[in-house]
Design a protein around this motif. Structure first.
Motif, PDB file in Angstrom:
ATOM      1  N   MET A   1       1.993  -4.067  -0.474  1.00  0.00           N
ATOM      2  CA  MET A   1       1.006  -3.640   0.510  1.00  0.00           C
ATOM      3  C   MET A   1       0.632  -2.188   0.230  1.00  0.00           C
ATOM      4  SD  MET A   1       1.495  -3.706   4.576  1.00  0.00           S
ATOM      5  CE  MET A   1       1.743  -2.118   5.305  1.00  0.00           C
ATOM      6  N   PRO A   2      -0.645  -1.922   0.015  1.00  0.00           N
ATOM      7  CA  PRO A   2      -1.068  -0.555  -0.257  1.00  0.00           C
ATOM      8  C   PRO A   2      -0.885   0.352   0.967  1.00  0.00           C
ATOM      9  CG  PRO A   2      -2.829  -2.130  -0.737  1.00  0.00           C
ATOM     10  CD  PRO A   2      -1.730  -2.877  -0.079  1.00  0.00           C
ATOM     11  N   THR A   3      -0.477   1.570   0.713  1.00  0.00           N
ATOM     12  CA  THR A   3      -0.375   2.572   1.777  1.00  0.00           C
ATOM     13  C   THR A   3      -1.202   3.773   1.351  1.00  0.00           C
ATOM     14  OG1 THR A   3       1.551   3.600   0.778  1.00  0.00           O
ATOM     15  CG2 THR A   3       1.974   1.877   2.404  1.00  0.00           C
ATOM     16  N   SER A   4      -1.420   4.679   2.264  1.00  0.00           N
ATOM     17  CA  SER A   4      -2.175   5.869   1.894  1.00  0.00           C
ATOM     18  C   SER A   4      -1.351   6.693   0.903  1.00  0.00           C
ATOM     19  CB  SER A   4      -2.503   6.704   3.135  1.00  0.00           C
ATOM     20  OG  SER A   4      -1.403   7.501   3.508  1.00  0.00           O
ATOM     21  N   TYR A   5      -2.066   7.483   0.139  1.00  0.00           N
ATOM     22  CA  TYR A   5      -1.423   8.329  -0.862  1.00  0.00           C
ATOM     23  C   TYR A   5      -0.424   9.277  -0.204  1.00  0.00           C
ATOM     24  CZ  TYR A   5      -1.139  11.486  -4.899  1.00  0.00           C
ATOM     25  OH  TYR A   5      -0.707  12.244  -5.948  1.00  0.00           O
ATOM     26  N   LEU A   6      -0.798   9.855   0.926  1.00  0.00           N
ATOM     27  CA  LEU A   6       0.104  10.753   1.649  1.00  0.00           C
ATOM     28  C   LEU A   6       1.329   9.991   2.142  1.00  0.00           C
ATOM     29  CD1 LEU A   6       0.789  13.513   2.852  1.00  0.00           C
ATOM     30  CD2 LEU A   6      -0.577  12.886   4.847  1.00  0.00           C
ATOM     31  N   ASP A   7       1.133   8.811   2.724  1.00  0.00           N
ATOM     32  CA  ASP A   7       2.265   8.014   3.210  1.00  0.00           C
ATOM     33  C   ASP A   7       3.223   7.641   2.086  1.00  0.00           C
ATOM     34  OD1 ASP A   7       1.335   8.113   5.813  1.00  0.00           O
ATOM     35  OD2 ASP A   7       0.371   6.144   5.724  1.00  0.00           O
ATOM     36  N   HIS A   8       2.661   7.308   0.932  1.00  0.00           N
ATOM     37  CA  HIS A   8       3.478   6.974  -0.240  1.00  0.00           C
ATOM     38  C   HIS A   8       4.399   8.144  -0.584  1.00  0.00           C
ATOM     39  CE1 HIS A   8       4.515   5.705  -4.321  1.00  0.00           C
ATOM     40  NE2 HIS A   8       4.055   6.860  -4.758  1.00  0.00           N
ATOM     41  N   ASN A   9       3.839   9.345  -0.603  1.00  0.00           N
ATOM     42  CA  ASN A   9       4.631  10.511  -0.971  1.00  0.00           C
ATOM     43  C   ASN A   9       5.575  10.953   0.131  1.00  0.00           C
ATOM     44  OD1 ASN A   9       3.852  11.404  -3.798  1.00  0.00           O
ATOM     45  ND2 ASN A   9       1.886  10.960  -2.857  1.00  0.00           N
ATOM     46  N   LEU A  10       5.210  10.733   1.369  1.00  0.00           N
ATOM     47  CA  LEU A  10       6.137  11.018   2.476  1.00  0.00           C
ATOM     48  C   LEU A  10       7.353  10.100   2.394  1.00  0.00           C
ATOM     49  CD1 LEU A  10       3.645  11.592   5.433  1.00  0.00           C
ATOM     50  CD2 LEU A  10       5.153  13.301   4.376  1.00  0.00           C
ATOM     51  N   ALA A  11       7.132   8.844   2.013  1.00  0.00           N
ATOM     52  CA  ALA A  11       8.253   7.908   1.855  1.00  0.00           C
ATOM     53  C   ALA A  11       9.166   8.371   0.712  1.00  0.00           C
ATOM     54  CB  ALA A  11       7.731   6.502   1.589  1.00  0.00           C
ATOM     55  N   LEU A  12       8.579   8.873  -0.365  1.00  0.00           N
ATOM     56  CA  LEU A  12       9.387   9.380  -1.477  1.00  0.00           C
ATOM     57  C   LEU A  12      10.162  10.631  -1.074  1.00  0.00           C
ATOM     58  CD1 LEU A  12       6.927   8.905  -4.476  1.00  0.00           C
ATOM     59  CD2 LEU A  12       8.917   7.500  -3.871  1.00  0.00           C
ATOM     60  N   LEU A  13       9.543  11.473  -0.258  1.00  0.00           N
ATOM     61  CA  LEU A  13      10.251  12.653   0.248  1.00  0.00           C
ATOM     62  C   LEU A  13      11.424  12.240   1.129  1.00  0.00           C
ATOM     63  CD1 LEU A  13       7.351  15.135   1.087  1.00  0.00           C
ATOM     64  CD2 LEU A  13       9.248  15.538  -0.519  1.00  0.00           C
ATOM     65  N   ASP A  79       6.505  10.891  -8.972  1.00  0.00           N
ATOM     66  CA  ASP A  79       5.268  10.953  -8.202  1.00  0.00           C
ATOM     67  C   ASP A  79       5.189  12.235  -7.380  1.00  0.00           C
ATOM     68  OD1 ASP A  79       4.861   8.428  -9.229  1.00  0.00           O
ATOM     69  OD2 ASP A  79       4.704   7.426  -7.282  1.00  0.00           O
ATOM     70  N   LEU A  80       6.341  12.719  -6.917  1.00  0.00           N
ATOM     71  CA  LEU A  80       6.342  13.945  -6.114  1.00  0.00           C
ATOM     72  C   LEU A  80       5.952  15.157  -6.952  1.00  0.00           C
ATOM     73  CD1 LEU A  80       9.505  13.470  -3.869  1.00  0.00           C
ATOM     74  CD2 LEU A  80       7.088  13.278  -3.211  1.00  0.00           C
ATOM     75  N   LEU A  81       6.353  15.163  -8.214  1.00  0.00           N
ATOM     76  CA  LEU A  81       5.972  16.275  -9.090  1.00  0.00           C
ATOM     77  C   LEU A  81       4.455  16.348  -9.206  1.00  0.00           C
ATOM     78  CD1 LEU A  81       8.609  15.836 -11.945  1.00  0.00           C
ATOM     79  CD2 LEU A  81       8.680  17.431 -10.032  1.00  0.00           C
ATOM     80  N   TRP A  82       3.838  15.194  -9.368  1.00  0.00           N
ATOM     81  CA  TRP A  82       2.383  15.150  -9.491  1.00  0.00           C
ATOM     82  C   TRP A  82       1.716  15.483  -8.154  1.00  0.00           C
ATOM     83  CZ3 TRP A  82      -1.071  15.542 -13.059  1.00  0.00           C
ATOM     84  CH2 TRP A  82      -2.411  15.232 -12.763  1.00  0.00           C
ATOM     85  N   PHE A  83       2.229  14.918  -7.079  1.00  0.00           N
ATOM     86  CA  PHE A  83       1.656  15.127  -5.753  1.00  0.00           C
ATOM     87  C   PHE A  83       1.595  16.616  -5.398  1.00  0.00           C
ATOM     88  CE2 PHE A  83       2.348  15.439  -1.072  1.00  0.00           C
ATOM     89  CZ  PHE A  83       1.158  14.863  -0.659  1.00  0.00           C
ATOM     90  N   PHE A  84       2.687  17.326  -5.665  1.00  0.00           N
ATOM     91  CA  PHE A  84       2.718  18.738  -5.312  1.00  0.00           C
ATOM     92  C   PHE A  84       2.083  19.616  -6.384  1.00  0.00           C
ATOM     93  CE2 PHE A  84       6.142  17.214  -2.468  1.00  0.00           C
ATOM     94  CZ  PHE A  84       5.541  17.591  -1.272  1.00  0.00           C
TER      95      PHE A  84
END
Length: 135
Positions: A1-13, A79-84
């Motif tokens: 299930m697709p989630t928002s890009y921000l939600d994806h990275n919040l889950a990784l955090l 993914d977090l490295l890229w996100f930030f």
């Protein structure tokens, strides 16, 4: 299930936070210093959904994970490295940066066309060997 890009990275955090907590519980780090770091990490988790533009704070936190906790650096989600971005990109090889640039281009294209975008699925598609079929 697709989630928002921000939600994806919040889950990784949140996953990274759990790993850092476990590291502290295993008494592999200085308690006082670790507690202060975790306080700042939690502040980032609370502020990021409200102010996504504050990514520079996350950039600093992720870089500190690499310096303070080298024993878990290999477990930090890429993914977090890229996100930030910014200084976090120093921990990524050029080939990986190219992959994430392609992912971002696909994400922006999907957003422009008002189409859903599944970050994980697209990342898997890009990671396929060249002779495999991609869409």
């Amino acid at each position: 299930m697709p989630t928002s890009y921000l939600d994806h990275n919040l889950a990784l955090l949140a996953q990274l936070r759990a790993l850092l907590i476990a590291l502290g519980e295993a008494e592999q780090v200085s308690d006082e210093s670790h507690a202060l770091f975790m306080e700042r990490f939690d502040e980032l988790l609370m502020s990021l959904p409200k102010i996504p533009e504050d990514r520079h704070l996350g950039q600093d936190m992720i870089c500190q994970v690499f310096h303070r906790y080298p024993q878990i650096a290999h477990l930090v989600p890429r993914d977090l490295l890229w996100f930030f971005g910014g200084d976090c990109l120093h921990f990524m090889p050029d080939e990986e940066i190219a992959l994430y640039q392609e992912l971002d281009e696909r994400r922006f294209e999907a957003e422009e066309q008002d189409k859903p975008f599944d970050w994980n699925r697209e990342k898997q598609m890009l990671a396929l060997p060249e002779d495999s079929s991609r869409h």
